[in-house]
Design a protein around this motif. Structure first.
Motif, PDB file in Angstrom:
ATOM      1  N   SER A   1     -30.501  57.423 -20.176  1.00 24.70           N
ATOM      2  CA  SER A   1     -29.377  56.613 -20.667  1.00 24.70           C
ATOM      3  C   SER A   1     -28.200  57.484 -21.073  1.00 24.70           C
ATOM      4  O   SER A   1     -27.045  57.188 -20.748  1.00 24.70           O
ATOM      5  N   ILE A   2     -28.487  58.574 -21.779  1.00 26.70           N
ATOM      6  CA  ILE A   2     -27.407  59.437 -22.239  1.00 26.70           C
ATOM      7  C   ILE A   2     -26.707  60.120 -21.070  1.00 26.70           C
ATOM      8  O   ILE A   2     -25.479  60.295 -21.063  1.00 26.70           O
ATOM      9  N   ALA A   3     -27.462  60.498 -20.056  1.00 24.00           N
ATOM     10  CA  ALA A   3     -26.865  61.135 -18.876  1.00 24.00           C
ATOM     11  C   ALA A   3     -25.937  60.165 -18.161  1.00 24.00           C
ATOM     12  O   ALA A   3     -24.846  60.541 -17.698  1.00 24.00           O
ATOM     13  N   GLU A   4     -26.351  58.900 -18.066  1.00 23.62           N
ATOM     14  CA  GLU A   4     -25.518  57.899 -17.406  1.00 23.62           C
ATOM     15  C   GLU A   4     -24.248  57.638 -18.203  1.00 23.62           C
ATOM     16  O   GLU A   4     -23.171  57.445 -17.634  1.00 23.62           O
ATOM     17  N   GLU A   5     -24.360  57.612 -19.531  1.00 24.85           N
ATOM     18  CA  GLU A   5     -23.188  57.408 -20.363  1.00 24.85           C
ATOM     19  C   GLU A   5     -22.164  58.514 -20.126  1.00 24.85           C
ATOM     20  O   GLU A   5     -20.963  58.259 -19.966  1.00 24.85           O
ATOM     21  N   PHE A   6     -22.623  59.759 -20.098  1.00 25.27           N
ATOM     22  CA  PHE A   6     -21.684  60.864 -19.933  1.00 25.27           C
ATOM     23  C   PHE A   6     -21.164  60.968 -18.505  1.00 25.27           C
ATOM     24  O   PHE A   6     -20.081  61.527 -18.281  1.00 25.27           O
ATOM     25  N   ARG A   7     -21.898  60.447 -17.551  1.00 28.18           N
ATOM     26  CA  ARG A   7     -21.343  60.360 -16.191  1.00 28.18           C
ATOM     27  C   ARG A   7     -20.120  59.440 -16.174  1.00 28.18           C
ATOM     28  O   ARG A   7     -19.129  59.709 -15.481  1.00 28.18           O
ATOM     29  N   LEU A   8     -20.202  58.362 -16.934  1.00 29.37           N
ATOM     30  CA  LEU A   8     -19.073  57.442 -17.020  1.00 29.37           C
ATOM     31  C   LEU A   8     -17.924  58.037 -17.823  1.00 29.37           C
ATOM     32  O   LEU A   8     -16.751  57.866 -17.482  1.00 29.37           O
ATOM     33  N   ILE A   9     -18.238  58.748 -18.877  1.00 21.87           N
ATOM     34  CA  ILE A   9     -17.212  59.327 -19.746  1.00 21.87           C
ATOM     35  C   ILE A   9     -16.411  60.418 -19.043  1.00 21.87           C
ATOM     36  O   ILE A   9     -15.195  60.502 -19.178  1.00 21.87           O
ATOM     37  N   LYS A  10     -17.104  61.263 -18.286  1.00 20.27           N
ATOM     38  CA  LYS A  10     -16.419  62.425 -17.720  1.00 20.27           C
ATOM     39  C   LYS A  10     -15.464  62.070 -16.583  1.00 20.27           C
ATOM     40  O   LYS A  10     -14.498  62.803 -16.342  1.00 20.27           O
TER      41      LYS A  10
END
Length: 297
Positions: A77-86
């Motif tokens: 979940s955290i990896a997916e969130e940061f994929r969206l953020i970056k």
């Protein structure tokens, strides 16, 4: 509404002695000469096939334990969130959409107060960006009073030379940026430590040497993203000085903790910055109640 919400701009008699003219063509400012010396040193090293950059090992298991992004590309979940953020940050950094941003690849991650998760977000963002195929990442620990990046990455200084960092490069004309940079076992991720603590840190960060160093960092490699983990904005003047030289700012806001007054005060301080983004951190998930970064959307 995008994952990262743009927030900037919402709040609010003596006679002079006669001296002969100086030939400007033979006068080289100290800062420019320092930059030239560094460039010459770098060119000489490259010609000899050498490098001053040392390597340190990041504890990947520690990242797993902390629930952070890891270089194995696991779809957590955290990896997916940061994929969206970056993604929007990268687009702005390299002018993929819209007009160019001056030093858009200089990205500062900050917070109003300590404990809101800015270092957690800075490290995760840097690792996520390092997984990009077309970019390299330099993670700068700019919280010179209380550096936290080595603790998250479980990096220990093996020698006094391994402690060299940002402040040392600013203080010592004989040090090149490459002398302080640390390669890591995460491909495309390099680290620049905070370096020695100094009582004039604010003045150093506002100096012409710092401006020249930032230009060098931003322009030396056109594919590089530079993430700065900064001090809290409401507690230190260093953070405000650093913010004035960044192309993009990411403000971390702790869910159910950071007050609206604190956020408004920080946004007011950053009103001159045109690219301010918010991360809403430590929000509960709807599924299991665990805490992890969740962001404005």
């Amino acid at each position: 509404m995008s994952i990262i919400e743009k927030a900037a701009g919402r709040l609010e008699p003596n006679k002079a002695a006669v001296v002969p003219p100086i030939d400007a063509t033979i006068v080289t400012p100290v800062v420019e000469r320092k930059h030239e010396i560094r460039a010459e040193k770098k060119a000489a090293l490259e010609e000899l096939g050498k490098t001053n950059t040392r390597k340190v090992e990041i504890d990947i298991e520690q990242l797993h334990r902390l629930g952070m992004v890891t270089p194995d590309g696991a779809r957590t979940s955290i990896a997916e969130e940061f994929r969206l953020i970056k993604r929007p940050l990268i687009e702005k950094a390299f002018s993929q959409k819209g007009k160019p941003i001056h030093h858009g690849n200089l990205i500062m991650v900050a917070s109003s107060l300590p404990g809101e998760g800015k270092t957690f977000c800075a490290v995760n963002l840097a690792i996520s960006m390092a997984m990009e195929l077309d970019h390299t990442v330099l993670l700068v620990d700019a919280d010179v009073a209380r550096p936290s990046v080595p603790r998250y990455l479980q990096i220990r200084a093996e020698s006094e030379a391994s402690e060299i960092g940002l402040m040392d490069v600013l203080l010592d004309d004989n040090l090149d940026l490459a002398d302080a940079m640390l390669k890591t076992n995460i491909d495309k991720l390099t680290l620049l430590r905070a370096g020695r603590s100094h009582h004039r840190a604010t003045e150093l960060l506002a100096s012409q040497s710092m401006i020249a160093l930032l230009s060098e960092i931003a322009d030396r490699y056109p594919d590089r993203l530079i993430i700065f983990d900064s001090p809290p904005l409401l507690l230190t003047s260093e953070a405000r000085v650093l913010a004035s030289q960044m192309g993009q700012i990411v403000l971390v806001v702790e869910a159910e903790s950071t007050t609206q007054h604190a956020v408004k005060e920080v946004l007011h301080q950053l009103k001159a910055c045109q690219n301010v983004n918010l991360i809403y951190n430590k929000a509960k998930t709807l599924s299991n109640g665990d805490y992890y970064g969740r962001y404005y959307g």
